[in-house]
Structures are given as structure tokens and as C-alpha cells.
Design a protein around this motif. Structure first.
Motif, PDB file in Angstrom:
ATOM      1  N   SER A 421      10.267   0.201  -6.063  1.00  0.00           N
ATOM      2  CA  SER A 421       9.270  -0.440  -5.952  1.00  0.00           C
ATOM      3  C   SER A 421       9.315  -1.904  -6.549  1.00  0.00           C
ATOM      4  O   SER A 421       9.875  -1.815  -7.668  1.00  0.00           O
ATOM      5  CB  SER A 421       7.916   0.039  -6.022  1.00  0.00           C
ATOM      6  OG  SER A 421       6.786  -0.830  -6.187  1.00  0.00           O
ATOM      7  N   SER A 423       6.818  -3.744  -7.134  1.00  0.00           N
ATOM      8  CA  SER A 423       5.707  -3.920  -7.937  1.00  0.00           C
ATOM      9  C   SER A 423       5.164  -3.070  -9.025  1.00  0.00           C
ATOM     10  O   SER A 423       4.459  -3.195  -9.642  1.00  0.00           O
ATOM     11  CB  SER A 423       4.219  -3.939  -6.853  1.00  0.00           C
ATOM     12  OG  SER A 423       4.395  -2.596  -6.282  1.00  0.00           O
ATOM     13  N   SER A 424       6.174  -1.884  -9.043  1.00  0.00           N
ATOM     14  CA  SER A 424       5.853  -0.844 -10.139  1.00  0.00           C
ATOM     15  C   SER A 424       7.300  -0.534 -10.722  1.00  0.00           C
ATOM     16  O   SER A 424       7.775   0.167  -9.882  1.00  0.00           O
ATOM     17  CB  SER A 424       4.877   0.102  -9.518  1.00  0.00           C
ATOM     18  OG  SER A 424       4.768   1.245 -10.587  1.00  0.00           O
ATOM     19  N   LYS A 511       9.572  -2.603   3.816  1.00  0.00           N
ATOM     20  CA  LYS A 511       7.888  -2.303   3.841  1.00  0.00           C
ATOM     21  C   LYS A 511       7.743  -1.222   4.946  1.00  0.00           C
ATOM     22  O   LYS A 511       8.281  -1.221   6.074  1.00  0.00           O
ATOM     23  CB  LYS A 511       7.163  -3.700   3.936  1.00  0.00           C
ATOM     24  CG  LYS A 511       7.196  -4.666   3.079  1.00  0.00           C
ATOM     25  CD  LYS A 511       6.097  -5.847   3.466  1.00  0.00           C
ATOM     26  CE  LYS A 511       5.730  -6.811   2.426  1.00  0.00           C
ATOM     27  NZ  LYS A 511       5.156  -7.778   2.626  1.00  0.00           N
ATOM     28  N   GLU A 518       3.178  -2.613   0.269  1.00  0.00           N
ATOM     29  CA  GLU A 518       4.095  -2.708  -0.848  1.00  0.00           C
ATOM     30  C   GLU A 518       5.757  -2.931  -0.516  1.00  0.00           C
ATOM     31  O   GLU A 518       5.951  -2.396   0.456  1.00  0.00           O
ATOM     32  CB  GLU A 518       4.021  -1.337  -1.707  1.00  0.00           C
ATOM     33  CG  GLU A 518       4.669  -1.315  -3.334  1.00  0.00           C
ATOM     34  CD  GLU A 518       4.365  -0.088  -3.895  1.00  0.00           C
ATOM     35  OE1 GLU A 518       4.763   0.270  -4.951  1.00  0.00           O
ATOM     36  OE2 GLU A 518       3.789   0.889  -3.235  1.00  0.00           O
ATOM     37  N   TRP A 520       9.657  -2.666  -0.966  1.00  0.00           N
ATOM     38  CA  TRP A 520      10.696  -1.870  -1.933  1.00  0.00           C
ATOM     39  C   TRP A 520      11.989  -2.507  -1.633  1.00  0.00           C
ATOM     40  O   TRP A 520      12.210  -3.039  -0.726  1.00  0.00           O
ATOM     41  CB  TRP A 520      10.499  -0.415  -0.839  1.00  0.00           C
ATOM     42  CG  TRP A 520       9.268   0.269  -1.116  1.00  0.00           C
ATOM     43  CD1 TRP A 520       8.154   0.128  -0.421  1.00  0.00           C
ATOM     44  CD2 TRP A 520       8.871   1.446  -2.097  1.00  0.00           C
ATOM     45  NE1 TRP A 520       6.992   0.849  -0.647  1.00  0.00           N
ATOM     46  CE2 TRP A 520       7.542   1.774  -1.407  1.00  0.00           C
ATOM     47  CE3 TRP A 520       9.583   1.818  -2.948  1.00  0.00           C
ATOM     48  CZ2 TRP A 520       7.006   2.913  -2.435  1.00  0.00           C
ATOM     49  CZ3 TRP A 520       8.956   3.008  -3.676  1.00  0.00           C
ATOM     50  CH2 TRP A 520       7.758   3.469  -3.480  1.00  0.00           C
TER      51      TRP A 520
END
Length: 528
Positions: A421, A423-424, A511, A518, A520
Motif C-alpha cells: 500500500s 498509504s500505509s 486500485k 487505496e 497499491w
């Protein structure tokens, strides 16, 4: 290969002759169109005449409460006027052409025709064929010869087209079972009870037909083929054979009857197996293709001249998750059957997808037995909506879905791949050597618990090829989402995959679900 799936269903509470025709799957977002229409009296009359001329079974009626059914109950062929102002004569070729053109005009009108033409254009742009799958949800229409649909006189029927692969399908299906990647055509030939057949002689003919390779051909182009046979086995013997050996084709020749539970196979005079019972063992043992060399395989059971819903053997097997089923719509002569099976098996051994192999064998019947004979119209192929038609894979093209226990060559360096990810930093998954399944539910390898993500949304898998003693691993992404909502970032922005297969390159962004979902990133570790 782009696909266009079309469904036809009777509209309830609006009159018995009212139907809806709509696109279930299209290779472009605006291709999902729908139209309402009325079943015309001309088609009912032509279908009655077809059955009088060609059918070996009892008459099957359409729209029992419709006034159109009784307006001209015994209209002769000579009296049927075509929309082109021509008179359909007494010859079978004229009737076949007339019925085929009128079926086409009823189905492909307005936006439905536009969706077909644009889908064909997309396939041509990709230098491939369009895979067309027709879903008939009304039992009264199942027995009609949809394979003969043609647009104009002189044009090929859809099932004989050069740029389209025709099959039937159903949306009401169980999920596909796990399917092995096979390099060998492994056939179980079962001959059941049939008073008209000399079983040992028929077994030799069929075995020779399935294994035959043209003398002037390059045998290295052909997939290896193995045929084992069972003569009049008991149900227990049949099940044991399927469970103890890895077959990808089940081939049945013998007596049978239509029945509400998917027909009855007479393995012995006093021992039968119905379609539901057979479906359980075929899906459990990973059989990809079931072939029925009999007149009733694609024929629905009937009561009072009305078809019973979901009763044909082909429908029952496909609904229970068998990937591909090939049956006959009506009686077929032995010599016609043997010609078809020989051409079909040869195409499969040339690594053709199942629907392409059926098309090739159908053309062989047309060549040998002429257009105005029904032989080429009799084979009916059903494909599971999630099955790509691949039966065997050429070793030269690499192997898909290597098991997790596969050990790379000692001398080769095999890179690992992951999905992470953006975002994380905590969300990162190492991809398996075989298949990594992505979806909303917990039975997936990568779980994305978002409402816009399908239960079984996508798969990432690898193919391995050996190049100069070096193992080369290539990763691919296959979309399985309900609405084609898998995305990748291309040169022109985010693009939908729409149930297609795309190669993955390190650094590609993906996505799953909504376009606002999110992001990827696919990474091959040694390329960093």
C-alpha cells in the motif's frame, strides 16, 4: 480475449410474449444496454416448421397462453413470407436461413446491435476474436438452434464466424473449482448401455478417432493425448476411476433420456446416473470438459410439450460448476458424430481453446454434410462465465499456477514480488509462486474489506519459462470483479481492466474497487 455476454429472459406479469434482452458483460463500460421486445408470431411458426422437418424429439411449444400459438397452428413453409419480400420455399436450406436471419433480427436490434458491433471492433483492434456467450433464461427458448443466427443471406452464421467464438452460458452457476494446468489431454471414455451400439467396436472407433493424428502433420505441434475407457461401469466404478486418476475430459457415449434432474445416463441396463449426481463428481475431480455423444445432452426435459426449466444435462452440469459442457441438441448420425469428434479432438490437441475447437469442428461438419443438413447446427457448447476455455497448455508457453512447493533451478536467481500500500507502510504482502487471490472476504490471500471490492475481486499469478537455462518469471493480473472495477495507472491515467489479463511491471500502481480507493504498488524486489 474480449467478451460480450448476452441474456434473454421472459418478462413476468406483462404478457407471455414479452422478453428482455440485455448485455451481462461487455468489453467497454457503456456496452451494458437493455431492450424490451415481443416474441413474433413468425418465429413461432418457423420453429414449428423446423421441428416438423428436423427434430427427432416431441414438439416443444413456445408461449402456451399466447394467441399467436393458435393463430396458424399448421402453417406450411411455403406460406411463410420473409421481411425481405422473399418466399421461404420447401427446401431445408431456405428454412434454415429464414429462421437464422429472423432469430438474429429479433436479438440484435438497436442498442444491442450497437454493443455487438463495437465489441467486435475492440476485438479487431486487439488482433483477436470476440468471445460471444449467449444466456437463454427462458426454458421455452432453450431448444431453439441459436447457433444458426446469421445477419444476411450469404453471411456466416454466428457459430461459424471467423471473428467471433460462439457459446452458451448461464449466470446462475456455482464457482469454478480449482483447475490444474495440464499439458496432456487426458480423456476418460465411458460407454454406457445402448442397444443400438456394438460397444467394443464403438469404443475402438472412438479411441482411434480421439488419438488420430494426420499423417502429413508435424506431430510435435500436438499435445500428448491419453485415452482410458470404461465399458458399462457401475456408478461406483465410474466415480472411483475419476477420483483416482487426473482426467481433464469426460466423454460419454451411450443411451440416455431427458429428465428434470439433468437427464439419465444408462451406464448399465439397470443402473443409471443423473446429471446432478454426475456434476458432483466432475467438479470434485477437476474435470474441465464433459462431452456427450448422444442426442439428448443439450435437450431439456418436457411435460405436455413444455420444456422444464434448467433440466438439460448441459445446463445442470454448467450450473454446478463444470467449466465446459458439449452436448447435442438433437439426434446425430454416427458418421456425423465421428467426423465432428475427430476434428474437435485434433483442434484441442493443437492447443485451441474449447470454443475455438468447437467452431473448427462445426465447419468440418458443414464442409462434409452441406449447409442445408442440420449436422453442423447440432453441437451445443456451454461455457462457465468465469472459464477462459483453456483445456491444455503448450509447454513452450510456460506454466501457469506453479504449486507453492515448486523449487526453482539451483543455478537460477528467482526474484520475489510483493504488493504494498502507498498509504500505509504496514500493508505489504509477499506474492505466492502460484496464485494470490485478492478480495473482500476472508478466504482470499489479500483481504481488502471495502464495500466496492468484490468477494473474489482479482488474482495475481505468474508464468515461468526457461530461457537459456535461466528461469524467467512473469507476473499477471486477472480481474474477476463483478463490475470490472480493477484499475492500473497507465500513460493516460487510470484505466479499467474489465475482466482481462494484463502483465505486471515493477512499480505499476493498482486500485481495487472504487477509482478513489487505496493505491497499491506492485514490486519485484531485485528491480529496486
Amino acid at each position: 480475449m474480449p467478451s460480450l455476454n448476452l441474456a434473454i429472459a421472459r418478462l413476468l406479469n406483462t404478457g407471455t410474449d414479452n422478453f428482455a434482452i440485455w448485455v451481462v458483460k461487455a468489453p467497454y463500460p457503456s456496452g451494458y444496454v437493455l431492450r424490451d421486445c415481443v416474441w413474433p408470431v413468425e418465429l413461432t411458426q418457423a420453429w414449428q416448421e423446423w421441428q416438423q422437418m428436423f427434430a427427432g424429439h416431441s414438439r416443444l411449444d413456445i408461449s402456451p397462453n399466447s394467441t399467436s400459438q393458435t393463430s396458424n397452428p399448421s402453417l406450411p413453409i411455403d406460406a411463410i413470407s420473409s421481411p425481405l419480400g422473399q418466399i421461404v420455399g420447401p427446401h431445408s436450406s431456405r428454412l434454415m436461413q429464414y429462421l437464422g436471419m429472423n432469430l438474429w433480427r429479433w436479438v440484435f436490434d438497436g442498442q444491442i446491435l450497437g454493443s455487438l458491433e463495437r465489441s467486435r471492433g475492440i476485438a479487431m483492434g486487439q488482433h483477436t476474436r470476440l468471445r460471444f456467450r449467449l444466456e437463454i433464461r427462458d426454458p421455452d427458448l432453450i431448444a431453439l438452434p441459436w447457433e444458426i443466427m446469421q445477419r444476411e443471406p450469404g453471411q456466416s452464421a454466428m457459430s461459424l464466424s471467423q471473428d467471433l467464438l460462439f457459446s452458451r452460458t448461464s449466470s446462475e452457476v456455482d464457482p469454478l473449482p480449482y483447475l490444474r494446468t495440464d499439458q496432456v489431454l487426458s480423456i476418460l471414455l465411458v460407454l454406457g448401455h445402448d442397444e443400438k451400439l456394438q460397444l467394443e467396436e464403438e469404443a475402438l472407433i472412438l479411441q482411434r478417432t480421439l488419438l488420430d493424428t494426420p499423417v502429413d502433420s508435424n506431430s510435435q505441434r500436438y499435445a500428448p493425448c491419453m485415452v482410458n475407457q470404461l465399458l458399462q461401469p457401475s456408478p461406483e466404478e465410474l466415480i472411483q476411476e475419476l477420483e483416482t486418476k487426473a482426467y481433464n475430459v469426460f466423454f460419454y457415449a451411450g443411451h440416455g433420456l431427458p429428465d428434470p434432474d439433468g437427464g439419465l445416463l444408462f451406464l448399465r441396463p439397470d443402473m443409471t446416473l443423473n446429471g446432478i449426481e454426475l456434476a458432483q463428481v466432475l467438479t470434485r475431480t477437476g474435470v474441465k470438459l464433459a462431452v456427450f455423444n448422444a442426442c439428448w445432452g443439450a435437450q431439456p426435459a418436457a411435460m405436455n410439450n413444455q420444456a422444464i426449466p434448467a433440466s438439460s444435462l448441459s445446463e445442470v452440469l454448467i450450473r454446478h460448476g463444470v467449466p465446459a459442457v458439449l452436448g447435442m441438441r438433437d439426434e446425430i448420425a454416427d458418421r456425423e458424430s465421428h467426423s465432428f469428434i475427430q476434428a474437435f479432438a485434433e483442434a484441442l490437441r493443437l492447443y485451441k481453446p474449447i470454443d475455438e475447437a468447437v467452431t473448427q469442428a462445426r465447419k468440418e461438419l458443414l464442409t462434409l454434410y452441406r449447409f442445408n443438413q442440420p449436422a453442423w447446427t447440432l453441437p451445443v457448447l456451454y461455457l462457465h462465465p468465469d472459464f477462459n476455455g483453456e483445456l491444455v497448455k503448450n509447454l513452450d508457453e510456460g506454466i501457469t499456477e506453479l504449486p507453492d512447493t515448486a523449487i526453482p533451478d539451483v543455478g537460477s536467481v528467482v526474484p520475489s514480488a510483493s504488493l504494498r500500500s502507498l498509504s500505509s507502510k504496514d500493508k505489504s504482502w509477499l506474492l505466492r509462486y502460484g496464485v494470490t487471490r485478492i478480495g473482500r472476504t476472508k478466504d482470499n490471500d489479500i483481504v481488502i474489506p471495502e464495500p466496492s471490492v468484490s468477494k473474489r475481486h482479482a488474482e495475481i499469478f505468474c508464468r515461468n519459462t526457461l530461457t537459456d537455462a535461466t528461469l524467467v518469471r512473469t507476473y499477471y493480473l486477472q480481474d474477476f470483479s463483478t463490475y470490472g472495477t480493477t484499475w492500473f495507472l497507465g500513460p493516460n491515467g487510470w484505466q479499467q481492466i474489465l475482466r482481462e489479463e494484463v502483465p505486471l511491471k515493477s512499480g505499476m500502481q493498482l486500485k481495487f474497487g472504487s477509482a478513489r480507493a487505496e493505491t497499491w504498488e506492485f514490486i519485484i524486489e531485485d528491480s529496486l
